[in-house]
Motif scaffolding. Structure first.
Motif, PDB file in Angstrom:
ATOM      1  N   GLY A  58      20.167  39.431  32.353  1.00  0.00           N
ATOM      2  CA  GLY A  58      21.468  38.818  32.144  1.00  0.00           C
ATOM      3  C   GLY A  58      22.613  39.473  32.889  1.00  0.00           C
ATOM      4  N   LYS A  59      22.327  40.418  33.782  1.00  0.00           N
ATOM      5  CA  LYS A  59      23.382  41.155  34.495  1.00  0.00           C
ATOM      6  C   LYS A  59      24.286  40.215  35.295  1.00  0.00           C
ATOM      7  CE  LYS A  59      24.085  45.272  37.302  1.00  0.00           C
ATOM      8  NZ  LYS A  59      23.436  46.475  37.861  1.00  0.00           N
ATOM      9  N   GLU A  60      23.693  39.305  36.034  1.00  0.00           N
ATOM     10  CA  GLU A  60      24.491  38.389  36.852  1.00  0.00           C
ATOM     11  C   GLU A  60      25.396  37.516  35.972  1.00  0.00           C
ATOM     12  OE1 GLU A  60      24.032  35.203  40.509  1.00  0.00           O
ATOM     13  OE2 GLU A  60      22.252  36.102  39.660  1.00  0.00           O
ATOM     14  N   GLN A  61      24.865  37.055  34.843  1.00  0.00           N
ATOM     15  CA  GLN A  61      25.651  36.216  33.937  1.00  0.00           C
ATOM     16  C   GLN A  61      26.809  37.010  33.320  1.00  0.00           C
ATOM     17  OE1 GLN A  61      22.302  36.402  33.900  1.00  0.00           O
ATOM     18  NE2 GLN A  61      21.696  34.341  34.486  1.00  0.00           N
ATOM     19  N   ILE A  62      26.568  38.280  32.992  1.00  0.00           N
ATOM     20  CA  ILE A  62      27.637  39.133  32.462  1.00  0.00           C
ATOM     21  C   ILE A  62      28.745  39.275  33.487  1.00  0.00           C
ATOM     22  CG2 ILE A  62      28.230  41.525  31.836  1.00  0.00           C
ATOM     23  CD1 ILE A  62      26.830  40.196  29.549  1.00  0.00           C
ATOM     24  N   HIS A  63      28.369  39.546  34.742  1.00  0.00           N
ATOM     25  CA  HIS A  63      29.366  39.708  35.799  1.00  0.00           C
ATOM     26  C   HIS A  63      30.161  38.421  35.992  1.00  0.00           C
ATOM     27  CE1 HIS A  63      27.690  43.504  37.959  1.00  0.00           C
ATOM     28  NE2 HIS A  63      27.472  43.553  36.656  1.00  0.00           N
ATOM     29  N   GLU A  64      29.485  37.288  35.985  1.00  0.00           N
ATOM     30  CA  GLU A  64      30.184  36.001  36.131  1.00  0.00           C
ATOM     31  C   GLU A  64      31.165  35.790  34.984  1.00  0.00           C
ATOM     32  OE1 GLU A  64      27.053  33.104  36.420  1.00  0.00           O
ATOM     33  OE2 GLU A  64      26.480  33.766  38.420  1.00  0.00           O
ATOM     34  N   ARG A  65      30.765  36.133  33.782  1.00  0.00           N
ATOM     35  CA  ARG A  65      31.635  35.959  32.603  1.00  0.00           C
ATOM     36  C   ARG A  65      32.853  36.880  32.676  1.00  0.00           C
ATOM     37  NH1 ARG A  65      30.452  33.803  27.162  1.00  0.00           N
ATOM     38  NH2 ARG A  65      32.480  33.938  26.196  1.00  0.00           N
ATOM     39  N   VAL A  66      32.646  38.130  33.105  1.00  0.00           N
ATOM     40  CA  VAL A  66      33.755  39.080  33.251  1.00  0.00           C
ATOM     41  C   VAL A  66      34.751  38.566  34.281  1.00  0.00           C
ATOM     42  CG1 VAL A  66      34.361  41.392  34.106  1.00  0.00           C
ATOM     43  CG2 VAL A  66      32.492  41.114  32.468  1.00  0.00           C
ATOM     44  N   ILE A  67      34.263  38.054  35.395  1.00  0.00           N
ATOM     45  CA  ILE A  67      35.141  37.517  36.444  1.00  0.00           C
ATOM     46  C   ILE A  67      35.919  36.323  35.906  1.00  0.00           C
ATOM     47  CG2 ILE A  67      35.156  36.313  38.665  1.00  0.00           C
ATOM     48  CD1 ILE A  67      32.747  38.187  39.432  1.00  0.00           C
ATOM     49  N   LYS A  68      35.238  35.429  35.193  1.00  0.00           N
ATOM     50  CA  LYS A  68      35.901  34.245  34.647  1.00  0.00           C
ATOM     51  C   LYS A  68      36.977  34.631  33.629  1.00  0.00           C
ATOM     52  CE  LYS A  68      35.131  29.944  32.203  1.00  0.00           C
ATOM     53  NZ  LYS A  68      34.171  29.058  31.565  1.00  0.00           N
ATOM     54  N   MET A  69      36.643  35.536  32.704  1.00  0.00           N
ATOM     55  CA  MET A  69      37.602  35.937  31.671  1.00  0.00           C
ATOM     56  C   MET A  69      38.787  36.684  32.294  1.00  0.00           C
ATOM     57  SD  MET A  69      36.373  34.512  29.105  1.00  0.00           S
ATOM     58  CE  MET A  69      37.470  35.102  27.852  1.00  0.00           C
ATOM     59  N   SER A  70      38.529  37.502  33.302  1.00  0.00           N
ATOM     60  CA  SER A  70      39.610  38.213  33.986  1.00  0.00           C
ATOM     61  C   SER A  70      40.533  37.228  34.682  1.00  0.00           C
ATOM     62  CB  SER A  70      39.040  39.196  35.015  1.00  0.00           C
ATOM     63  OG  SER A  70      38.281  40.198  34.381  1.00  0.00           O
ATOM     64  N   SER A  71      39.954  36.188  35.288  1.00  0.00           N
ATOM     65  CA  SER A  71      40.754  35.172  35.969  1.00  0.00           C
ATOM     66  C   SER A  71      41.665  34.452  34.987  1.00  0.00           C
ATOM     67  CB  SER A  71      39.852  34.150  36.655  1.00  0.00           C
ATOM     68  OG  SER A  71      39.098  34.751  37.660  1.00  0.00           O
ATOM     69  N   LEU A  72      41.142  34.152  33.808  1.00  0.00           N
ATOM     70  CA  LEU A  72      41.947  33.470  32.793  1.00  0.00           C
ATOM     71  C   LEU A  72      43.072  34.371  32.288  1.00  0.00           C
ATOM     72  CD1 LEU A  72      39.126  31.734  30.727  1.00  0.00           C
ATOM     73  CD2 LEU A  72      40.747  30.650  32.292  1.00  0.00           C
ATOM     74  N   ALA A  73      42.809  35.657  32.172  1.00  0.00           N
ATOM     75  CA  ALA A  73      43.802  36.587  31.642  1.00  0.00           C
ATOM     76  C   ALA A  73      44.907  36.888  32.661  1.00  0.00           C
ATOM     77  CB  ALA A  73      43.134  37.891  31.223  1.00  0.00           C
ATOM     78  N   GLU A  74      44.547  37.117  33.884  1.00  0.00           N
ATOM     79  CA  GLU A  74      45.557  37.464  34.890  1.00  0.00           C
ATOM     80  C   GLU A  74      45.059  37.119  36.286  1.00  0.00           C
ATOM     81  OE1 GLU A  74      49.214  38.836  36.269  1.00  0.00           O
ATOM     82  OE2 GLU A  74      48.641  38.671  34.178  1.00  0.00           O
ATOM     83  N   LYS A  75      44.088  37.876  36.761  1.00  0.00           N
ATOM     84  CA  LYS A  75      43.509  37.586  38.074  1.00  0.00           C
ATOM     85  C   LYS A  75      42.088  38.124  38.115  1.00  0.00           C
ATOM     86  CE  LYS A  75      44.384  41.376  41.178  1.00  0.00           C
ATOM     87  NZ  LYS A  75      45.053  41.848  42.346  1.00  0.00           N
ATOM     88  N   ALA A  76      41.306  37.563  39.000  1.00  0.00           N
ATOM     89  CA  ALA A  76      39.911  37.975  39.121  1.00  0.00           C
ATOM     90  C   ALA A  76      39.824  39.348  39.780  1.00  0.00           C
ATOM     91  CB  ALA A  76      39.142  36.955  39.951  1.00  0.00           C
ATOM     92  N   PRO A  77      38.872  40.155  39.358  1.00  0.00           N
ATOM     93  CA  PRO A  77      38.705  41.459  39.994  1.00  0.00           C
ATOM     94  C   PRO A  77      38.143  41.314  41.408  1.00  0.00           C
ATOM     95  CG  PRO A  77      36.978  41.077  38.380  1.00  0.00           C
ATOM     96  CD  PRO A  77      37.932  39.933  38.275  1.00  0.00           C
ATOM     97  N   ALA A  78      38.427  42.302  42.240  1.00  0.00           N
ATOM     98  CA  ALA A  78      37.877  42.289  43.599  1.00  0.00           C
ATOM     99  C   ALA A  78      36.379  42.549  43.557  1.00  0.00           C
ATOM    100  CB  ALA A  78      38.566  43.352  44.450  1.00  0.00           C
ATOM    101  N   GLN A  79      35.952  43.365  42.586  1.00  0.00           N
ATOM    102  CA  GLN A  79      34.531  43.688  42.460  1.00  0.00           C
ATOM    103  C   GLN A  79      34.224  44.029  41.010  1.00  0.00           C
ATOM    104  OE1 GLN A  79      32.948  46.358  45.371  1.00  0.00           O
ATOM    105  NE2 GLN A  79      31.336  47.065  44.031  1.00  0.00           N
ATOM    106  N   VAL A  80      33.032  43.647  40.563  1.00  0.00           N
ATOM    107  CA  VAL A  80      32.550  43.964  39.221  1.00  0.00           C
ATOM    108  C   VAL A  80      31.241  44.734  39.365  1.00  0.00           C
ATOM    109  CG1 VAL A  80      31.663  43.044  37.050  1.00  0.00           C
ATOM    110  CG2 VAL A  80      33.579  41.931  38.172  1.00  0.00           C
ATOM    111  N   THR A  81      31.131  45.841  38.649  1.00  0.00           N
ATOM    112  CA  THR A  81      29.905  46.622  38.588  1.00  0.00           C
ATOM    113  C   THR A  81      29.631  46.892  37.121  1.00  0.00           C
ATOM    114  OG1 THR A  81      30.496  47.701  40.674  1.00  0.00           O
ATOM    115  CG2 THR A  81      28.763  48.736  39.391  1.00  0.00           C
TER     116      THR A  81
END
Length: 62
Positions: free
Chosen positions: A13-36
């Motif tokens: 589920g690593k890829e799905q977690i990263h996608e969710r973090v990017i989506k939630m960050s985008s909704l809050a303010e802006k998408a991260p440049a990189q997620v690890t």
């Protein structure tokens, strides 16, 4: 934005977690440049978002 799936050990589920973090960050303010992420145990996941300083964080650094 990119998701670094090569850092740390792979886990289910690593890829799905990263996608969710990017989506939630985008909704809050802006998408991260990189997620690890790193799974330390079945209940502990560390997510590192790079390039997401928002206005209030930038002011706190000053």
């Amino acid at each position: 934005m990119q998701s670094d799936l090569s850092d740390g050990e792979p886990y289910e589920g690593k890829e799905q977690i990263h996608e969710r973090v990017i989506k939630m960050s985008s909704l809050a303010e802006k998408a991260p440049a990189q997620v690890t992420s790193y799974k330390l145990s079945p209940r502990t996941l560390i997510v590192v978002r790079e390039g997401v300083l928002v206005a209030i964080e930038k002011q706190l650094i000053r």
